[in-house]
Scaffold this active site. Structure first.
Site, PDB file in Angstrom:
ATOM      1  N   HIS A   1       0.867  -1.193   0.000  1.00 51.55           N
ATOM      2  CA  HIS A   1       0.000   0.000   0.000  1.00 51.55           C
ATOM      3  C   HIS A   1       0.901   1.240   0.000  1.00 51.55           C
ATOM      4  CE1 HIS A   1      -2.872   2.880   1.877  1.00 51.55           C
ATOM      5  NE2 HIS A   1      -3.825   2.062   1.466  1.00 51.55           N
TER       6      HIS A   1
ATOM      7  N   ASP B   1       2.571  -5.108   7.671  1.00 51.39           N
ATOM      8  CA  ASP B   1       1.360  -4.293   7.577  1.00 51.39           C
ATOM      9  C   ASP B   1       0.173  -5.233   7.766  1.00 51.39           C
ATOM     10  OD1 ASP B   1      -0.928  -3.066   6.667  1.00 51.39           O
ATOM     11  OD2 ASP B   1       0.008  -2.139   4.912  1.00 51.39           O
TER      12      ASP B   1
ATOM     13  N   GLN C   1      -4.983  -5.745   6.577  1.00 49.12           N
ATOM     14  CA  GLN C   1      -5.969  -6.676   6.001  1.00 49.12           C
ATOM     15  C   GLN C   1      -5.944  -8.059   6.651  1.00 49.12           C
ATOM     16  OE1 GLN C   1      -8.276  -5.622   4.128  1.00 49.12           O
ATOM     17  NE2 GLN C   1      -7.399  -3.637   3.562  1.00 49.12           N
TER      18      GLN C   1
ATOM     19  N   LYS D   1     -10.888  -0.949  10.320  1.00 51.99           N
ATOM     20  CA  LYS D   1     -11.037  -2.140   9.476  1.00 51.99           C
ATOM     21  C   LYS D   1     -11.389  -3.358  10.328  1.00 51.99           C
ATOM     22  CE  LYS D   1      -7.605  -0.433   6.186  1.00 51.99           C
ATOM     23  NZ  LYS D   1      -8.297  -0.066   4.965  1.00 51.99           N
TER      24      LYS D   1
ATOM     25  N   CYS E   1      -4.699   2.457  -3.653  1.00 53.08           N
ATOM     26  CA  CYS E   1      -3.440   2.966  -3.076  1.00 53.08           C
ATOM     27  C   CYS E   1      -2.283   2.019  -3.365  1.00 53.08           C
ATOM     28  CB  CYS E   1      -3.566   3.219  -1.579  1.00 53.08           C
ATOM     29  SG  CYS E   1      -4.703   4.546  -1.203  1.00 53.08           S
TER      30      CYS E   1
HETATM   31  N1  PMP Z   1      -2.163  -0.935   4.388  1.00 52.66           N
HETATM   32  C1  PMP Z   1      -3.133  -1.666   3.839  1.00 52.66           C
HETATM   33  C2  PMP Z   1      -2.817  -3.060   3.360  1.00 52.66           C
HETATM   34  C3  PMP Z   1      -4.416  -1.145   3.732  1.00 52.66           C
HETATM   35  O1  PMP Z   1      -5.393  -1.886   3.185  1.00 52.66           O
HETATM   36  C4  PMP Z   1      -4.675   0.154   4.204  1.00 52.66           C
HETATM   37  C5  PMP Z   1      -6.049   0.783   4.073  1.00 52.66           C
HETATM   38  N2  PMP Z   1      -6.618   0.608   2.807  1.00 52.66           N
HETATM   39  C6  PMP Z   1      -3.637   0.880   4.785  1.00 52.66           C
HETATM   40  C7  PMP Z   1      -2.390   0.299   4.863  1.00 52.66           C
HETATM   41  C8  PMP Z   1      -3.831   2.258   5.336  1.00 52.66           C
HETATM   42  O2  PMP Z   1      -4.690   2.201   6.421  1.00 52.66           O
HETATM   43  P1  PMP Z   1      -5.196   3.551   7.136  1.00 52.66           P
HETATM   44  O3  PMP Z   1      -5.737   4.413   6.027  1.00 52.66           O
HETATM   45  O4  PMP Z   1      -6.251   3.089   8.074  1.00 52.66           O
HETATM   46  O5  PMP Z   1      -4.032   4.162   7.803  1.00 52.66           O
END
Ligand code: PMP
Length: 405
Positions: A120, A199, A202, A225, A363
Site C-alpha cells: 500500500h 502491515d 488486512q 477495518k 493505493c
Molecule cells: N495498508 C493496507 C494493506 C491497507 O489496506 C490500508 C487501508 N486501505 C492501509 C495500509 C492504510 O490504512 P489507514 O488508512 O487506516 O491508515
C-alpha cells in the site's frame, strides 16, 4: 458457522438503498460497527470523558483506567508480551510513518529497504521519505503472474545491506496472503540487522495473529477495518527494540522532565504517544476486539473463506472475468479485471443495484502500473456477510456486465 443473527448487532446493515437491501462488500476499506462498540462510544461520553493520565480528579482517573485497560486488551488480542509494546496511533499509516521516522539514524547511504510490489502507498512512501533522509535505497520485490511473491527473485535480492523488510501480510489489492514466516526468516538470516515490519491492515480480524511465530519486529493495523472507529490504530513493536529507538513526536505525555537545559523522555509506551490521543476511540477498539474474540477468529476465518470460495467461483464463471491472484492463498478480498469493461463503470452499476464494492488503484499504483491497468474492482467480505449476499452480488455483477457489453 457464524450465526447470521450477528447482523442484528449492526444497525447500518438494515439500511436500504432505494428498494434494494444494502450489500456491503467494501470491508477492506472500512468495516461496519457493531452495537457493542456504538454503545461503548456513548458510554464513554456519558460516563467517563476526561483527559487521561495527568488529572487528579475522579473522571480523569476513570478515563485513564479505561484507557490503560484497553491497552491491556489490545496486548492480549495481538499476543504481545507486555502492554508496553502497544502504541496507540491514528491507524496503519501513522504506525508505519512512526517506524520510518524513528529508525532513521540506523540507516546509512547504500543500505537497503525492501517492500513487496503489492505494498500500500502507506507502506511505500514513508520508506521513500526515509531514503531521502538517509541515502538508503528502496527496492521492490517482484511478484509472479499469480500475484504471489517471487521467492527466488526475493532471495536473490537479500544481502547484508538490508535494514528493513516491509510488506502486507495480506495485500489489499490482490488479497494474497504472503509466506510471512519464510520471508522474515530469509531476511534475518541474510542480514541480522534487518528489521521487519508487517502491515496488518488486512490480516487483523481475519486470520489468527502469530506475531511471535512470524518473527516480525513491528506490526501495524487500523481500528476502522476491525469493526471499530476511524482515526484509531496500533503499532506493536518488540519492547527491547522500542526501548532503544528514539522518540518521535515531542509534546505532553512523552516526557519525564522538561527543562530548557534538556528534556528526558518517558518510558514505553508513552514515549511514542505525545499529546491527547483518541481516548474514546482507543477504549472502544478494545470492545471491537471483544466482539472478534467472542465470535472466534477461527470461525470468522472459516466463514469468510467459505464466502470467498463462493464469490470467486461465481465471478470466475462470468465471461471475460479475470480474478487477480491465486485463490488458494487468498484472504477476505478479491480484485477483478473484466475484458472491455472499466472498473469504475462496473462499480457504479453495482452501486445502483445496492452492492458496495471499491474501484480504483487501491493505493497500490506501482502494482497497477506493473499490471498495465488503472485500477480493479474489489469485493471484500467481513464476518457479517452472508451467502445470500454473495449470490446477489454475483447476480448483480452478471447483470452489470450484460449492460456494459
Ligand atoms: N495498508 C493496507 C494493506 C491497507 O489496506 C490500508 C487501508 N486501505 C492501509 C495500509 C492504510 O490504512 P489507514 O488508512 O487506516 O491508515
Amino acid at each position: 458457522m457464524i450465526d447470521p443473527l450477528i447482523r442484528e448487532q449492526f444497525p447500518i446493515l438494515e439500511l436500504k438503498q432505494g428498494k434494494s437491501p444494502l450489500i456491503y462488500l467494501d470491508n477492506a476499506a472500512t468495516s461496519q460497527t457493531p452495537r457493542c462498540v456504538l454503545d461503548a462510544i456513548s458510554y464513554y461520553y456519558e460516563q467517563q470523558n476526561a483527559n487521561i493520565h495527568r488529572g487528579a480528579h475522579y473522571l480523569s482517573r476513570l478515563a485513564t483506567e479505561a484507557y490503560e485497560q484497553a491497552r491491556e486488551r489490545v496486548a492480549s488480542f495481538v499476543g504481545a508480551d507486555s502492554s508496553r509494546e502497544i502504541i496507540f496511533t491514528s491507524g496503519t499509516t501513522a504506525s508505519i510513518n512512526l517506524v520510518a521516522e524513528v529508525i532513521t539514524s540506523r540507516l546509512s547511504p547504500g543500505d537497503e529497504i525492501l517492500v513487496t510490489y503489492d505494498a500500500h502507498h502507506s507502506n511505500i512512501v514513508p520508506w521513500q521519505m526515509l531514503c531521502e533522509r538517509s541515502g538508503a535505497i528502496l527496492r521492490p520485490i517482484p511478484l509472479r503472474e499469480d500475484m504471489t511473491l517471487d521467492m527466488e527473485a526475493y532471495c536473490a535480492m537479500l544481502s547484508p545491506k538490508l535494514r528493513m523488510l516491509a510488506f502486507p501480510a495480506i495485500s489489499n489489492a490482490t488479497g494474497i496472503l504472503h509466506p510471512i514466516k519464510e520471508m522474515i526468516a530469509s531476511a534475518k538470516s541474510a542480514s541480522p540487522d534487518c528489521l521487519c515490519l508487517l502491515d496488518g491492515a488486512q490480516s487483523t480480524g481475519h486470520v489468527e495473529l502469530k506475531l511471535a511465530d512470524w518473527g516480525c519486529d513491528f506490526y501495524a493495523f487500523s481500528g476502522h477495518k476491525i469493526y471499530s472507529t476511524t482515526g484509531t490504530g496500533v503499532l506493536w513493536g518488540r519492547e527491547s527494540l522500542l526501548a532503544e529507538l528514539p522518540p518521535w513526536q515531542g509534546g505532553g505525555e512523552m516526557i519525564k522532565e522538561v527543562r530548557f537545559s534538556g528534556t528526558t523522555y518517558n518510558d514505553l509506551p508513552y514515549k511514542y504517544e505525545a499529546g491527547t490521543p483518541d481516548i474514546e476511540g482507543n477504549i472502544v477498539l478494545a470492545r471491537a476486539m471483544d466482539f472478534i474474540d467472542t465470535l472466534g477468529i477461527d470461525k470468522i476465518a472459516a466463514h469468510e473463506h467459505a464466502l470467498m470460495t463462493q464469490l470467486c467461483a461465481g465471478l470466475e464463471s462470468l465471461p471475460g472475468m479475470h480474478l487477480l491472484g491465486d485463490s488458494s492463498q487468498r484472504g477476505s478480498l478479491v480484485s477483478v479485471l473484466v475484458d472491455g469493461v472499466h472498473h469504475y463503470d462496473l462499480g457504479m452499476l453495482l452501486d445502483q443495484m445496492g452492492v458496495a464494492v471499491r474501484t480504483g488503484h487501491h493505493c497500490c499504483q506501482p502494482l497497477m502500473q506493473m499490471l498495465g491497468v488503472t485500477g480493479t474492482t474489489r469485493y471484500s467480505v467481513a464476518a457479517y456477510n452472508t451467502k445470500a449476499e454473495i449470490d446477489a452480488a454475483i447476480a448483480a455483477t452478471a447483470r452489470a456486465l450484460d449492460m456494459l457489453r
